[in-house]
Design an enzyme around this catalytic site. Structure first.
Site, short mmCIF file in Angstrom:
data_model
loop_
_atom_site.label_atom_id
_atom_site.label_comp_id
_atom_site.label_asym_id
_atom_site.label_seq_id
_atom_site.Cartn_x
_atom_site.Cartn_y
_atom_site.Cartn_z
CE1 TYR A 55 19.45 37.09 -18.56
CE2 TYR A 55 21.29 35.63 -19.37
CZ TYR A 55 20.90 36.99 -19.04
OH TYR A 55 21.60 38.23 -18.63
CE LYS A 84 24.05 38.12 -15.92
NZ LYS A 84 23.81 37.15 -17.08
CG ASN A 167 21.70 46.07 -14.76
OD1 ASN A 167 22.10 46.66 -15.92
ND2 ASN A 167 21.38 44.74 -14.65
CD GLN A 190 26.71 40.91 -17.21
OE1 GLN A 190 25.65 40.48 -17.84
NE2 GLN A 190 27.35 39.76 -16.62
CE1 TYR A 216 22.36 45.21 -20.36
CE2 TYR A 216 23.55 44.96 -18.38
CZ TYR A 216 22.42 45.23 -19.02
OH TYR A 216 21.78 46.13 -18.42
CB SER A 217 23.37 45.44 -24.82
OG SER A 217 22.23 44.91 -24.14
CG HIS A 222 17.72 41.14 -26.55
ND1 HIS A 222 16.48 42.00 -26.25
CD2 HIS A 222 18.33 41.55 -25.60
CE1 HIS A 222 16.58 42.27 -24.83
NE2 HIS A 222 17.63 42.05 -24.31
NE ARG A 223 16.06 46.17 -32.42
CZ ARG A 223 16.63 47.44 -32.35
NH1 ARG A 223 17.96 47.49 -31.82
NH2 ARG A 223 16.17 48.56 -32.95
CG ASP A 224 12.48 40.44 -25.09
OD1 ASP A 224 11.58 40.70 -25.12
OD2 ASP A 224 12.70 39.41 -24.55
#
Length: 323
Positions: A55, A84, A167, A190, A216-217, A222-224
């Site tokens: 990030y 992470k 993931n 996560q 998450y999400s 988000h629309r990245d």
């Protein structure tokens, strides 16, 4: 502000606050926004802050944490901070230096949780997403059991209180759990999790192994465009969620966060908007009925916002398994 009932116990004896503040933002959002938003989140009552090397905002978050400690809002032990291990650092000898780099940026002596961000390794180096001349991501293969051993050493060295993964599918979790000489189990996995991808099978598997699922999400995504296809559905516009929200005099975001809490999922809420940050914390003073929960369960369509398609041919690509 933070009653103990808003925390759950991890399999290593530490406690994680059930509601976390997510800090990922697309590249065009100035990093200073993460600092402002983190300060607002702490003022509102969030005590669990989730970030990552990927990030590129840990310096800013470190400043926010320091300011809130200096002004007496929180002490270090009140904060649960997650970072992470990014895909370019999965080789065992790169793990501790990567964590130390995050700690230096944050200005912290330790993090509360250090997790493997993705099971897919990328070519080591300074580039976040290494690409070849044709623009393809350069992948690498690392035995995740060796990476895990390096995380265990970070825990033993006191650089992190807990260690986990992100993931991972159930087979990848089993690979770690069945590793000869395993010292510590992952405390969490996560994953993307929301009413359109409710992860019920993975959740059941993780519960059976005393591994907490962190979502998450959770509010959709988000629309990245780097990660998410632009024609993806808007979760919070879902008519059923809106009917339930109206019934409880809440907004759909609060409904989907509450949904996760009631299933025993630790949930991350990401927003840099002050009004939304406040609303996202107001999820402890109402309850969804069994009928509401059932209706939301019924929205599942196994729709994933972040498919990680760049790695679909990688042997550790996590999403070719059902769960």
């Amino acid at each position: 502000m933070d009653p103990k009932c808003w925390r759950v116990k991890l399999n290593d004896g530490h406690f994680i606050p059930v509601l976390g503040f997510g800090t990922y933002a697309p590249e065009e959002v100035p990093k200073s926004k993460a600092e402002e938003a983190t300060k607002i989140a702490i003022d509102v009552g969030f005590r669990h802050i989730d970030s990552a090397h990927l990030y590129q905002n840990e310096e800013e978050i470190g400043k926010a944490l320091l300011e809130k400690m200096v002004d007496g809002t929180v002490k270090r032990e009140d904060i649960f901070y997650t970072t992470k291990l990014w895909a370019t650092f999965l080789h065992p000898e790169l793990v501790r230096p990567a964590l130390e780099r995050s700690l230096k940026k944050l200005g912290l002596d330790y993090v509360d949780l250090f997790i493997i961000h993705v099971p897919i390794a990328m070519k080591p180096g300074e580039e976040l997403i290494p690409k070849d001349a044709s623009g393809e991501v350069i992948l690498d293969i690392v035995d995740l059991r060796d990476t895990w051993e390096a995380l265990e050493k970070c825990k033993d060295a006191g650089l992190t209180k807990s260690i986990g993964v992100s993931n991972f599918n159930h087979k990848q979790l089993e690979m770690i759990l069945n590793k000869p000489g395993l010292k510590y189990k992952p405390v969490c996995n996560q994953v993307e999790c929301h009413p359109y991808l409710n992860q019920s099978k993975l959740l059941e598997f993780c519960k059976s192994k005393d591994i907490v699922v962190v979502a998450y999400s959770a509010l959709g995504s988000h629309r990245d465009p780097i990660w998410v296809e632009k024609d993806s559905p808007y979760l919070l516009e879902d008519p059923i969620l809106n009917v339930i929200a109206k019934k409880h005099n809440r907004n759909p975001g609060q409904i989907v966060l509450r949904y996760q809490l009631q299933r025993g999922v630790v949930v991350l809420a990401k927003s840099f908007n002050e009004k939304r940050i406040k609303e996202n914390f107001q999820v402890f003073d109402f309850e969804l009925t069994p009928e509401d929960m059932k209706a939301i369960d019924g929205l599942n369509r196994n729709f994933r916002y972040d498919k990680m398609l760049f790695a679909v041919d990688h042997p550790y690509y996590p999403f070719s398994e059902e769960y």
